[in-house]
Design a protein around this motif. Structure first.
Motif, PDB file in Angstrom:
ATOM      1  N   PHE A   1      57.702 -23.962  46.583  1.00  0.00           N
ATOM      2  CA  PHE A   1      56.599 -23.742  47.508  1.00  0.00           C
ATOM      3  C   PHE A   1      55.716 -22.600  47.013  1.00  0.00           C
ATOM      4  N   LEU A   2      56.323 -21.492  46.640  1.00  0.00           N
ATOM      5  CA  LEU A   2      55.550 -20.335  46.177  1.00  0.00           C
ATOM      6  C   LEU A   2      54.797 -20.629  44.889  1.00  0.00           C
ATOM      7  N   ILE A   3      55.403 -21.366  43.976  1.00  0.00           N
ATOM      8  CA  ILE A   3      54.747 -21.704  42.708  1.00  0.00           C
ATOM      9  C   ILE A   3      53.485 -22.524  42.958  1.00  0.00           C
ATOM     10  N   VAL A   4      53.540 -23.413  43.944  1.00  0.00           N
ATOM     11  CA  VAL A   4      52.377 -24.252  44.244  1.00  0.00           C
ATOM     12  C   VAL A   4      51.394 -23.530  45.160  1.00  0.00           C
ATOM     13  N   ALA A   5      51.889 -22.870  46.197  1.00  0.00           N
ATOM     14  CA  ALA A   5      51.015 -22.313  47.229  1.00  0.00           C
ATOM     15  C   ALA A   5      50.303 -21.029  46.821  1.00  0.00           C
ATOM     16  N   VAL A   6      50.985 -20.148  46.120  1.00  0.00           N
ATOM     17  CA  VAL A   6      50.396 -18.841  45.810  1.00  0.00           C
ATOM     18  C   VAL A   6      49.097 -18.944  45.014  1.00  0.00           C
ATOM     19  N   PRO A   7      49.019 -19.770  43.970  1.00  0.00           N
ATOM     20  CA  PRO A   7      47.735 -19.849  43.256  1.00  0.00           C
ATOM     21  C   PRO A   7      46.570 -20.290  44.143  1.00  0.00           C
ATOM     22  N   PHE A   8      46.812 -21.239  45.044  1.00  0.00           N
ATOM     23  CA  PHE A   8      45.744 -21.680  45.942  1.00  0.00           C
ATOM     24  C   PHE A   8      45.383 -20.594  46.950  1.00  0.00           C
ATOM     25  N   ALA A   9      46.372 -19.886  47.430  1.00  0.00           N
ATOM     26  CA  ALA A   9      46.108 -18.784  48.366  1.00  0.00           C
ATOM     27  C   ALA A   9      45.318 -17.672  47.680  1.00  0.00           C
ATOM     28  N   VAL A  10      45.615 -17.416  46.420  1.00  0.00           N
ATOM     29  CA  VAL A  10      44.879 -16.398  45.662  1.00  0.00           C
ATOM     30  C   VAL A  10      43.418 -16.831  45.491  1.00  0.00           C
ATOM     31  N   VAL A  11      43.209 -18.099  45.148  1.00  0.00           N
ATOM     32  CA  VAL A  11      41.832 -18.603  45.001  1.00  0.00           C
ATOM     33  C   VAL A  11      41.089 -18.464  46.325  1.00  0.00           C
ATOM     34  N   ALA A  12      41.734 -18.838  47.425  1.00  0.00           N
ATOM     35  CA  ALA A  12      41.082 -18.733  48.734  1.00  0.00           C
ATOM     36  C   ALA A  12      40.780 -17.277  49.083  1.00  0.00           C
ATOM     37  N   ALA A  13      41.703 -16.389  48.769  1.00  0.00           N
ATOM     38  CA  ALA A  13      41.521 -14.978  49.124  1.00  0.00           C
ATOM     39  C   ALA A  13      40.454 -14.294  48.288  1.00  0.00           C
ATOM     40  N   PHE A  14      40.294 -14.700  47.034  1.00  0.00           N
ATOM     41  CA  PHE A  14      39.372 -14.004  46.144  1.00  0.00           C
ATOM     42  C   PHE A  14      38.095 -14.775  45.842  1.00  0.00           C
ATOM     43  N   SER A  15      37.921 -15.916  46.519  1.00  0.00           N
ATOM     44  CA  SER A  15      36.681 -16.663  46.293  1.00  0.00           C
ATOM     45  C   SER A  15      35.538 -15.962  47.007  1.00  0.00           C
ATOM     46  N   SER A  16      34.349 -16.216  46.539  1.00  0.00           N
ATOM     47  CA  SER A  16      33.162 -15.662  47.176  1.00  0.00           C
ATOM     48  C   SER A  16      33.013 -16.345  48.532  1.00  0.00           C
ATOM     49  N   PRO A  17      32.910 -15.595  49.620  1.00  0.00           N
ATOM     50  CA  PRO A  17      32.932 -16.231  50.938  1.00  0.00           C
ATOM     51  C   PRO A  17      31.651 -16.990  51.263  1.00  0.00           C
TER      52      PRO A  17
ATOM     53  N   SER B   1      54.155 -34.711  45.874  1.00  0.00           N
ATOM     54  CA  SER B   1      53.141 -35.130  44.898  1.00  0.00           C
ATOM     55  C   SER B   1      52.087 -36.036  45.523  1.00  0.00           C
ATOM     56  N   GLU B   2      52.428 -36.746  46.597  1.00  0.00           N
ATOM     57  CA  GLU B   2      51.446 -37.588  47.283  1.00  0.00           C
ATOM     58  C   GLU B   2      50.562 -36.753  48.217  1.00  0.00           C
ATOM     59  N   PHE B   3      51.069 -35.645  48.681  1.00  0.00           N
ATOM     60  CA  PHE B   3      50.315 -34.777  49.568  1.00  0.00           C
ATOM     61  C   PHE B   3      49.312 -33.924  48.805  1.00  0.00           C
ATOM     62  N   LEU B   4      49.674 -33.487  47.620  1.00  0.00           N
ATOM     63  CA  LEU B   4      48.862 -32.532  46.871  1.00  0.00           C
ATOM     64  C   LEU B   4      47.432 -33.016  46.594  1.00  0.00           C
ATOM     65  N   PRO B   5      47.208 -34.264  46.160  1.00  0.00           N
ATOM     66  CA  PRO B   5      45.811 -34.697  45.946  1.00  0.00           C
ATOM     67  C   PRO B   5      44.968 -34.661  47.228  1.00  0.00           C
ATOM     68  N   TYR B   6      45.567 -35.049  48.356  1.00  0.00           N
ATOM     69  CA  TYR B   6      44.840 -34.979  49.626  1.00  0.00           C
ATOM     70  C   TYR B   6      44.505 -33.524  49.948  1.00  0.00           C
ATOM     71  N   TYR B   7      45.497 -32.679  49.791  1.00  0.00           N
ATOM     72  CA  TYR B   7      45.311 -31.260  50.093  1.00  0.00           C
ATOM     73  C   TYR B   7      44.191 -30.668  49.244  1.00  0.00           C
ATOM     74  N   LEU B   8      44.238 -30.900  47.946  1.00  0.00           N
ATOM     75  CA  LEU B   8      43.225 -30.332  47.049  1.00  0.00           C
ATOM     76  C   LEU B   8      41.854 -30.943  47.280  1.00  0.00           C
ATOM     77  N   GLY B   9      41.818 -32.250  47.442  1.00  0.00           N
ATOM     78  CA  GLY B   9      40.551 -32.961  47.540  1.00  0.00           C
ATOM     79  C   GLY B   9      39.806 -32.761  48.837  1.00  0.00           C
ATOM     80  N   SER B  10      40.520 -32.443  49.892  1.00  0.00           N
ATOM     81  CA  SER B  10      39.813 -32.294  51.157  1.00  0.00           C
ATOM     82  C   SER B  10      40.195 -31.016  51.892  1.00  0.00           C
ATOM     83  N   TYR B  11      41.442 -30.850  52.177  1.00  0.00           N
ATOM     84  CA  TYR B  11      41.848 -29.739  53.040  1.00  0.00           C
ATOM     85  C   TYR B  11      41.552 -28.381  52.415  1.00  0.00           C
ATOM     86  N   PHE B  12      41.935 -28.197  51.179  1.00  0.00           N
ATOM     87  CA  PHE B  12      41.718 -26.902  50.532  1.00  0.00           C
ATOM     88  C   PHE B  12      40.230 -26.577  50.452  1.00  0.00           C
ATOM     89  N   LEU B  13      39.434 -27.546  50.018  1.00  0.00           N
ATOM     90  CA  LEU B  13      38.002 -27.304  49.839  1.00  0.00           C
ATOM     91  C   LEU B  13      37.263 -27.069  51.150  1.00  0.00           C
TER      92      LEU B  13
END
Length: 167
Positions: free
Chosen positions: A13-29, A104-116
């Protein structure tokens, strides 16, 4: 992806989640998180009445409490944003786990819509919807009682009012 506080599931979980959380935290708002930053920096005090707080700031009281806590602990906006993003990912991952779907089936949905859309733009709504997904799925799975459902709805509304519509 079994998620607990220790073991292989937590590490994955941490290996997958932390990089996305870092991007969200340090992206230009974008505009919405810019408003959240303003509320965060002004959160040294807030109205203890949840309704008055919402009228004043236009955000839910739960957001204000956590924002205030991070602010008074001097943890900064990026730490707060990282925490919210990690928590959002956690509730989504717990939902996927409860549905017994391959991660692995959740990750594309998460990246393609939810994360963005949710973690980079609509931060509170993203957390609220992720929490609601988890509560609905785990309650249905365990056939929990009405007290748990009402409690979860109350907590969800303190995160974001959209959760009341989802319940």
């Amino acid at each position: 992806l079994a998620i607990g506080f220790v073991g292989k599931g937590a590490l994955r979980f941490l290996i997958v989640a932390v990089p996305f959380a870092v991007v969200a935290a340090f992206s230009s708002p974008p505009p919405a998180p810019g408003v959240y930053i303003g509320i965060f920096t002004g959160s040294s005090h807030f109205d203890l009445n949840p309704f008055a707080y919402y009228r004043l700031y236009g955000v839910e009281w739960g957001y204000g409490v956590v924002s205030w806590l991070f602010h008074v602990l001097n943890l900064g906006w990026r730490s707060f944003s990282f925490f919210i993003s990690l928590l959002t990912f956690y509730f989504l991952a717990k939902s996927v786990e409860a549905l017994r779907l391959p991660f692995s089936e959740f990750l594309p949905y998460y990246l393609g819509s939810y994360f963005l859309s949710q973690q980079l733009v609509q931060v509170r709504q993203g957390l609220g919807v992720a929490f609601a997904f988890w509560v609905i799925i785990s309650t249905a799975e365990k056939q929990s009682d009405i007290v748990r459902w009402i409690s979860a709805t109350g907590i969800g509304v303190f995160i974001h009012t959209v959760t009341a519509a989802l319940f």
